[in-house]
Design an enzyme around this catalytic site. Structure first.
Site, PDB file in Angstrom:
ATOM      1  N   PRO A 160       0.637  -1.358   0.034  1.00  0.00           N
ATOM      2  CA  PRO A 160      -0.020   0.005   0.260  1.00  0.00           C
ATOM      3  C   PRO A 160       0.967   1.122  -0.067  1.00  0.00           C
ATOM      4  O   PRO A 160       1.869   1.239   0.860  1.00  0.00           O
ATOM      5  CB  PRO A 160      -0.920  -0.170   1.237  1.00  0.00           C
ATOM      6  CG  PRO A 160      -0.859  -1.470   1.390  1.00  0.00           C
ATOM      7  CD  PRO A 160       0.453  -2.138   1.031  1.00  0.00           C
ATOM      8  N   ASN A 161       0.354   2.106  -0.824  1.00  0.00           N
ATOM      9  CA  ASN A 161       0.745   3.769  -0.932  1.00  0.00           C
ATOM     10  C   ASN A 161       2.065   3.591  -1.781  1.00  0.00           C
ATOM     11  O   ASN A 161       2.711   4.780  -1.905  1.00  0.00           O
ATOM     12  CB  ASN A 161       1.164   4.341   0.525  1.00  0.00           C
ATOM     13  CG  ASN A 161      -0.237   4.454   1.318  1.00  0.00           C
ATOM     14  OD1 ASN A 161      -1.470   4.858   0.485  1.00  0.00           O
ATOM     15  ND2 ASN A 161      -0.440   4.059   2.309  1.00  0.00           N
TER      16      ASN A 161
ATOM     17  N   ARG B 267       4.908  11.023  -2.498  1.00  0.00           N
ATOM     18  CA  ARG B 267       4.635  10.933  -0.951  1.00  0.00           C
ATOM     19  C   ARG B 267       5.823  10.952  -0.187  1.00  0.00           C
ATOM     20  O   ARG B 267       7.039  10.396  -0.444  1.00  0.00           O
ATOM     21  CB  ARG B 267       4.333   9.226  -1.170  1.00  0.00           C
ATOM     22  CG  ARG B 267       4.243   8.646   0.339  1.00  0.00           C
ATOM     23  CD  ARG B 267       4.126   7.302   0.386  1.00  0.00           C
ATOM     24  NE  ARG B 267       3.653   6.696   1.645  1.00  0.00           N
ATOM     25  CZ  ARG B 267       4.085   5.657   2.169  1.00  0.00           C
ATOM     26  NH1 ARG B 267       4.565   4.561   1.514  1.00  0.00           N
ATOM     27  NH2 ARG B 267       3.857   5.362   3.370  1.00  0.00           N
TER      28      ARG B 267
ATOM     29  N   TYR C  21      11.064   8.783   1.736  1.00  0.00           N
ATOM     30  CA  TYR C  21      10.801   7.785   0.769  1.00  0.00           C
ATOM     31  C   TYR C  21      11.682   8.017  -0.508  1.00  0.00           C
ATOM     32  O   TYR C  21      11.819   7.191  -1.458  1.00  0.00           O
ATOM     33  CB  TYR C  21       9.571   7.447   0.453  1.00  0.00           C
ATOM     34  CG  TYR C  21       8.761   6.916   1.739  1.00  0.00           C
ATOM     35  CD1 TYR C  21       9.243   5.926   2.383  1.00  0.00           C
ATOM     36  CD2 TYR C  21       7.618   7.710   2.289  1.00  0.00           C
ATOM     37  CE1 TYR C  21       8.337   5.267   3.442  1.00  0.00           C
ATOM     38  CE2 TYR C  21       6.817   7.276   3.562  1.00  0.00           C
ATOM     39  CZ  TYR C  21       7.478   6.066   3.960  1.00  0.00           C
ATOM     40  OH  TYR C  21       6.787   5.562   5.106  1.00  0.00           O
TER      41      TYR C  21
ATOM     42  N   ASN D 157       8.475  -5.086  -0.353  1.00  0.00           N
ATOM     43  CA  ASN D 157       8.200  -4.140   0.430  1.00  0.00           C
ATOM     44  C   ASN D 157       6.735  -3.869   0.919  1.00  0.00           C
ATOM     45  O   ASN D 157       5.845  -3.407   0.056  1.00  0.00           O
ATOM     46  CB  ASN D 157       8.768  -2.789  -0.316  1.00  0.00           C
ATOM     47  CG  ASN D 157       8.703  -1.375   0.748  1.00  0.00           C
ATOM     48  OD1 ASN D 157       7.832  -1.758   2.091  1.00  0.00           O
ATOM     49  ND2 ASN D 157       9.021  -0.364   0.536  1.00  0.00           N
TER      50      ASN D 157
ATOM     51  N   ALA E 173       2.697  -0.666   4.987  1.00  0.00           N
ATOM     52  CA  ALA E 173       2.234  -0.658   6.166  1.00  0.00           C
ATOM     53  C   ALA E 173       1.994  -1.986   6.835  1.00  0.00           C
ATOM     54  O   ALA E 173       1.629  -2.347   7.805  1.00  0.00           O
ATOM     55  CB  ALA E 173       1.171   0.469   6.371  1.00  0.00           C
TER      56      ALA E 173
ATOM     57  N   HIS F  68       3.847  -4.099   9.271  1.00  0.00           N
ATOM     58  CA  HIS F  68       3.549  -3.952  10.728  1.00  0.00           C
ATOM     59  C   HIS F  68       2.042  -4.654  11.312  1.00  0.00           C
ATOM     60  O   HIS F  68       2.078  -4.681  12.500  1.00  0.00           O
ATOM     61  CB  HIS F  68       3.394  -2.318  11.259  1.00  0.00           C
ATOM     62  CG  HIS F  68       4.617  -1.896  10.379  1.00  0.00           C
ATOM     63  ND1 HIS F  68       5.896  -1.963  10.766  1.00  0.00           N
ATOM     64  CD2 HIS F  68       4.657  -0.617   9.580  1.00  0.00           C
ATOM     65  CE1 HIS F  68       6.448  -1.213   9.731  1.00  0.00           C
ATOM     66  NE2 HIS F  68       6.015  -0.230   9.082  1.00  0.00           N
TER      67      HIS F  68
ATOM     68  N   GLU G 237      12.980  -8.815   2.541  1.00  0.00           N
ATOM     69  CA  GLU G 237      12.138  -7.879   3.141  1.00  0.00           C
ATOM     70  C   GLU G 237      12.670  -6.373   2.957  1.00  0.00           C
ATOM     71  O   GLU G 237      13.821  -6.329   3.528  1.00  0.00           O
ATOM     72  CB  GLU G 237      11.686  -8.002   4.248  1.00  0.00           C
ATOM     73  CG  GLU G 237      10.730  -6.684   5.043  1.00  0.00           C
ATOM     74  CD  GLU G 237      10.404  -7.103   6.554  1.00  0.00           C
ATOM     75  OE1 GLU G 237      10.875  -8.089   7.113  1.00  0.00           O
ATOM     76  OE2 GLU G 237      10.093  -6.244   7.217  1.00  0.00           O
TER      77      GLU G 237
ATOM     78  N   HIS H 213      12.681  -2.001   2.869  1.00  0.00           N
ATOM     79  CA  HIS H 213      12.081  -0.896   3.080  1.00  0.00           C
ATOM     80  C   HIS H 213      13.032   0.345   2.688  1.00  0.00           C
ATOM     81  O   HIS H 213      14.365   0.044   3.003  1.00  0.00           O
ATOM     82  CB  HIS H 213      11.952  -0.563   4.817  1.00  0.00           C
ATOM     83  CG  HIS H 213      11.026  -1.961   5.242  1.00  0.00           C
ATOM     84  ND1 HIS H 213       9.643  -2.029   5.009  1.00  0.00           N
ATOM     85  CD2 HIS H 213      11.354  -2.945   5.910  1.00  0.00           C
ATOM     86  CE1 HIS H 213       8.968  -3.018   5.650  1.00  0.00           C
ATOM     87  NE2 HIS H 213      10.075  -3.505   6.089  1.00  0.00           N
TER      88      HIS H 213
ATOM     89  N   ARG I 152      12.267   5.042  13.047  1.00  0.00           N
ATOM     90  CA  ARG I 152      11.089   5.705  13.163  1.00  0.00           C
ATOM     91  C   ARG I 152      10.278   5.510  14.358  1.00  0.00           C
ATOM     92  O   ARG I 152      10.795   5.013  15.620  1.00  0.00           O
ATOM     93  CB  ARG I 152      10.449   5.472  11.789  1.00  0.00           C
ATOM     94  CG  ARG I 152      11.352   5.792  10.612  1.00  0.00           C
ATOM     95  CD  ARG I 152      10.744   5.722   9.341  1.00  0.00           C
ATOM     96  NE  ARG I 152       9.599   6.577   9.042  1.00  0.00           N
ATOM     97  CZ  ARG I 152       8.590   6.429   8.098  1.00  0.00           C
ATOM     98  NH1 ARG I 152       8.536   5.435   7.166  1.00  0.00           N
ATOM     99  NH2 ARG I 152       7.482   7.267   8.184  1.00  0.00           N
TER     100      ARG I 152
HETATM  101  C1  DQA Z   1       7.882   1.433   4.177  1.00  0.00           C
HETATM  102  C2  DQA Z   1       7.911   1.658   5.867  1.00  0.00           C
HETATM  103  C3  DQA Z   1       6.451   1.482   6.173  1.00  0.00           C
HETATM  104  O1  DQA Z   1       6.495   1.618   7.900  1.00  0.00           O
HETATM  105  C4  DQA Z   1       5.684   2.392   5.828  1.00  0.00           C
HETATM  106  O2  DQA Z   1       4.326   2.149   6.016  1.00  0.00           O
HETATM  107  C5  DQA Z   1       5.585   2.463   4.201  1.00  0.00           C
HETATM  108  C6  DQA Z   1       6.985   2.062   3.513  1.00  0.00           C
HETATM  109  C7  DQA Z   1       9.438   1.965   3.558  1.00  0.00           C
HETATM  110  O3  DQA Z   1       9.574   1.506   2.836  1.00  0.00           O
HETATM  111  O4  DQA Z   1      10.207   2.487   4.444  1.00  0.00           O
HETATM  112  O5  DQA Z   1       4.700   2.283   3.728  1.00  0.00           O
HETATM  113  O6  DQA Z   1       7.913   0.131   4.178  1.00  0.00           O
END
Ligand code: DQA
Length: 153
Positions: A18-19, A26, A31, A83, A86, A89, A107, A109, A116
């Site tokens: 997501p996102n 964003r 990021y 990746n 969210a 978590h 994995e 990020h 964070r």
């Molecule tokens: C993320 C870190 C996550 O906590 C966050 O919700 C993301 C991006 C990262 O790539 O740093 O959407 O996975």
């Protein structure tokens, strides 16, 4: 992109949750400035040079990601770079889906989740992943690809 039908055996699956479709726009201070298309293009060029075949998938919907992983499972993937955004978590369902796979799972990020907010320090995925790469921006995806390539040599 984003169709299940093009999945074939022996691929490396690059999955973004997501996102992450909003990368570039964003929170670029966290990021980075690159879009997901730019990150994927860089990764694809690298994979071509290494003789690896990638399939890219991004969704904002947990169930769609699970369906994609199930389709990959049926074909026998060579590796996964994920990746989960969210979902990292929160998602036991994503962890369970990835647990079905016997291939290496990286994995990734962009940000360093351990630096964070406390709620980002816990990953549901880390315990079943081969390893976690966090905080190296888009280079993390490359690092994951290089690792998977090292296994095929
Ligand atoms: C993320 C870190 C996550 O906590 C966050 O919700 C993301 C991006 C990262 O790539 O740093 O959407 O996975």
């Amino acid at each position: 992109m984003n169709t299940l039908s093009q999945i074939v055996p022996g691929m490396i699956h690059v999955i973004n949750g997501p996102n992450l479709n909003m990368l570039g726009k964003r929170e670029p201070d966290i990021y980075g400035a690159l879009t997901l298309d730019q990150i994927n293009a860089d990764l694809n060029a690298r994979a071509d040079a290494l003789g690896l075949v990638l399939d890219f998938f991004q969704s904002n919907h947990e169930g769609a990601i699970l369906d994609y992983i199930h389709a990959a499972f049926e074909q026998g993937p060579a590796g996964v770079i994920i990746n989960p955004g969210a979902l990292t978590h929160t998602s036991v369902a994503l962890r369970d889906a990835l647990s079905m796979l016997s291939c290496p799972i990286a994995e990734v990020h962009l940000s360093n989740i351990h630096k964070r907010e406390p709620f980002r320090h816990t990953s549901m995925i880390a315990g079943i992943a081969t390893g976690q790469i966090t905080g190296f921006g888009h280079y993390g995806y490359r690092m994951a690809l290089d690792y998977l390539h090292s296994l095929s040599c």
